[in-house]
Design an enzyme around this catalytic site. Structure first.
Site, PDB file in Angstrom:
ATOM      1  N   LYS A   1      -0.582   7.238   0.670  1.00 54.11           N
ATOM      2  CA  LYS A   1       0.843   6.853   0.691  1.00 54.11           C
ATOM      3  C   LYS A   1       1.540   7.443  -0.543  1.00 54.11           C
ATOM      4  O   LYS A   1       1.178   8.534  -0.960  1.00 54.11           O
ATOM      5  CB  LYS A   1       0.978   5.328   0.815  1.00 54.11           C
ATOM      6  CG  LYS A   1       0.135   4.804   1.991  1.00 54.11           C
ATOM      7  CD  LYS A   1       0.414   3.392   2.384  1.00 54.11           C
ATOM      8  CE  LYS A   1      -0.484   3.013   3.552  1.00 54.11           C
ATOM      9  NZ  LYS A   1      -0.221   1.680   4.070  1.00 54.11           N
TER      10      LYS A   1
ATOM     11  N   GLY B   1      -1.748  -3.489   4.433  1.00 52.25           N
ATOM     12  CA  GLY B   1      -1.376  -3.889   3.086  1.00 52.25           C
ATOM     13  C   GLY B   1      -1.246  -5.392   2.896  1.00 52.25           C
ATOM     14  O   GLY B   1      -0.755  -5.858   1.875  1.00 52.25           O
TER      15      GLY B   1
ATOM     16  N   SER C   1      -5.993  -2.906   6.033  1.00 54.00           N
ATOM     17  CA  SER C   1      -6.798  -3.702   5.101  1.00 54.00           C
ATOM     18  C   SER C   1      -8.303  -3.493   5.268  1.00 54.00           C
ATOM     19  O   SER C   1      -9.081  -4.447   5.164  1.00 54.00           O
ATOM     20  CB  SER C   1      -6.441  -5.188   5.211  1.00 54.00           C
ATOM     21  OG  SER C   1      -5.086  -5.402   4.860  1.00 54.00           O
TER      22      SER C   1
ATOM     23  N   GLU D   1      -3.513   0.995  14.061  1.00 47.96           N
ATOM     24  CA  GLU D   1      -3.196   0.249  12.850  1.00 47.96           C
ATOM     25  C   GLU D   1      -2.240  -0.892  13.192  1.00 47.96           C
ATOM     26  O   GLU D   1      -1.024  -0.672  13.279  1.00 47.96           O
ATOM     27  CB  GLU D   1      -2.522   1.166  11.819  1.00 47.96           C
ATOM     28  CG  GLU D   1      -3.405   2.291  11.330  1.00 47.96           C
ATOM     29  CD  GLU D   1      -2.992   2.753   9.929  1.00 47.96           C
ATOM     30  OE1 GLU D   1      -3.888   2.836   9.081  1.00 47.96           O
ATOM     31  OE2 GLU D   1      -1.808   2.999   9.685  1.00 47.96           O
TER      32      GLU D   1
ATOM     33  N   HIS E   1       2.806   7.207  11.405  1.00 49.02           N
ATOM     34  CA  HIS E   1       2.391   6.001  10.686  1.00 49.02           C
ATOM     35  C   HIS E   1       3.482   4.953  10.826  1.00 49.02           C
ATOM     36  O   HIS E   1       4.669   5.278  10.860  1.00 49.02           O
ATOM     37  CB  HIS E   1       2.137   6.333   9.209  1.00 49.02           C
ATOM     38  CG  HIS E   1       1.483   5.207   8.482  1.00 49.02           C
ATOM     39  ND1 HIS E   1       2.195   4.123   8.017  1.00 49.02           N
ATOM     40  CD2 HIS E   1       0.186   4.966   8.187  1.00 49.02           C
ATOM     41  CE1 HIS E   1       1.346   3.269   7.451  1.00 49.02           C
ATOM     42  NE2 HIS E   1       0.130   3.756   7.549  1.00 49.02           N
TER      43      HIS E   1
ATOM     44  N   ASN F   1      -5.408   7.292   3.290  1.00 50.12           N
ATOM     45  CA  ASN F   1      -3.969   7.539   3.244  1.00 50.12           C
ATOM     46  C   ASN F   1      -3.465   7.003   1.908  1.00 50.12           C
ATOM     47  O   ASN F   1      -3.347   5.795   1.727  1.00 50.12           O
ATOM     48  CB  ASN F   1      -3.289   6.814   4.422  1.00 50.12           C
ATOM     49  CG  ASN F   1      -1.778   6.922   4.367  1.00 50.12           C
ATOM     50  OD1 ASN F   1      -1.224   7.654   3.542  1.00 50.12           O
ATOM     51  ND2 ASN F   1      -1.103   6.194   5.241  1.00 50.12           N
TER      52      ASN F   1
ATOM     53  N   GLU G   1       4.811   3.096   8.780  1.00 45.05           N
ATOM     54  CA  GLU G   1       5.834   3.148   7.724  1.00 45.05           C
ATOM     55  C   GLU G   1       6.851   4.250   8.008  1.00 45.05           C
ATOM     56  O   GLU G   1       8.023   4.135   7.643  1.00 45.05           O
ATOM     57  CB  GLU G   1       5.155   3.313   6.355  1.00 45.05           C
ATOM     58  CG  GLU G   1       4.478   2.007   5.931  1.00 45.05           C
ATOM     59  CD  GLU G   1       3.212   2.159   5.098  1.00 45.05           C
ATOM     60  OE1 GLU G   1       2.992   3.249   4.517  1.00 45.05           O
ATOM     61  OE2 GLU G   1       2.426   1.188   5.039  1.00 45.05           O
TER      62      GLU G   1
HETATM   63  P1  13P Z   1      -4.123  -0.701   3.821  1.00 44.73           P
HETATM   64  O1  13P Z   1      -5.561  -0.274   3.926  1.00 44.73           O
HETATM   65  O2  13P Z   1      -3.604  -0.715   2.425  1.00 44.73           O
HETATM   66  O3  13P Z   1      -3.868  -1.973   4.570  1.00 44.73           O
HETATM   67  O4  13P Z   1      -3.251   0.441   4.569  1.00 44.73           O
HETATM   68  C1  13P Z   1      -3.619   0.831   5.832  1.00 44.73           C
HETATM   69  C2  13P Z   1      -2.827   2.019   6.214  1.00 44.73           C
HETATM   70  O5  13P Z   1      -1.631   1.931   6.445  1.00 44.73           O
HETATM   71  C3  13P Z   1      -3.511   3.321   6.296  1.00 44.73           C
HETATM   72  O6  13P Z   1      -2.716   4.268   6.902  1.00 44.73           O
END
Ligand code: 13P
Length: 249
Positions: free
Chosen positions: A11, A173, A212, A167, A95, A9, A97
């Protein structure tokens, strides 16, 4: 045997120049694992470019969201049909976010997932608890309720054609990963929840871990019996790291 999937992803990262460099490096790495789908989910604007670069490669394309509508007066929205014509076969939905910054509910995610399946996209449906919820010992309550909501009204074949991603919000992150045992426990819980809806579909549906995931923790996570792959954020932006995670899967 369940299909393994490693999905990146990206983002809001990936100008055309960055997209070209990263995807060419991934193609050059030349991985063709047998039971593992490799998926990249760049921003909408570079999907066409990505499709062009990936056309002779086994790496598949996904988007990070989509509209629940077919077409019309929905400013800035992107439809399933547009994603398909841009070469996407997967779409990430719900997601954290999107839930946090765009107030997406389980109900909307459920409607989008049904739309994705009806139009021929594979939804990667995300669930996960916040740190506050975990600390209050509410992980199963929260994730169980999300699973019930996002899969509401799904026929068994619809569950079997979907992908679930667990997740934990506190691991995204932050560099804090769930331990393999912690992640496995929630994955098992999710699979049991899905089995309440349909036993056979629960055996088939891939459940990915995200939060992560890095080359140095991928092995431990991906060797758990109910972890069928990874949804990777930051590490998906570095070709070497992403390839190392694919190798772990
Ligand atoms: P990170 O791997 O940067 O923690 O992000 C995970 C994520 O949100 C994947 O959709």
């Amino acid at each position: 045997m369940r299909q393994k999937i490693v999905a990146g992803n990206w983002k809001m990262n990936g100008t055309p120049r960055e997209t070209e460099a990263l995807l060419k490096a991934l193609v050059a790495a030349g991985r063709t694992p047998e039971n593992c789908a490799m998926v990249v989910c760049p921003p909408y604007l570079v999907l066409h470019l990505a499709d062009e670069i990936l056309k002779d490669s086994p790496i598949m394309l996904g988007a990070q969201d989509m509209s629940v509508h077919d077409r019309g007066a929905y400013t800035a929205e992107v439809s399933a049909e547009m994603l398909l014509t841009a070469g996407a076969s997967y779409v990430i939905l719900g997601h954290s976010e999107r839930r946090q910054y765009h107030a997406e509910s389980d109900q909307l995610v459920n409607a989008k997932a049904k739309k994705a399946l009806a139009d021929g996209l594979i939804p990667i449906i995300c669930v996960g608890e916040t740190l506050e919820e975990r600390e209050a010992d509410r992980t199963e309550e929260v994730v169980g309720s999300q699973i019930g909501g996002v899969l509401a009204g799904f026929a068994p074949d619809m569950i079997a054609r979907s992908v679930i991603a667990y997740e934990p919000v506190w691991a995204i992150g932050t560099g804090k990963t769930a331990t393999p045992e912690m992640a496995q426990a929630v994955h098992r819980f999710i699979r049991n929840r899905v089995a309440d809806l349909n036993q056979e579909a629960a055996e088939t549906v891939p459940i990915l871990y995200g939060g992560s995931v890095k080359p140095d923790n991928a092995d431990g996570l991906l060797s758990q019996p109910d972890i069928d792959g990874a949804l990777v954020g930051g590490a998906a932006l570095k070709a070497d790291d992403f390839v190392a995670i694919i190798d772990a899967a």
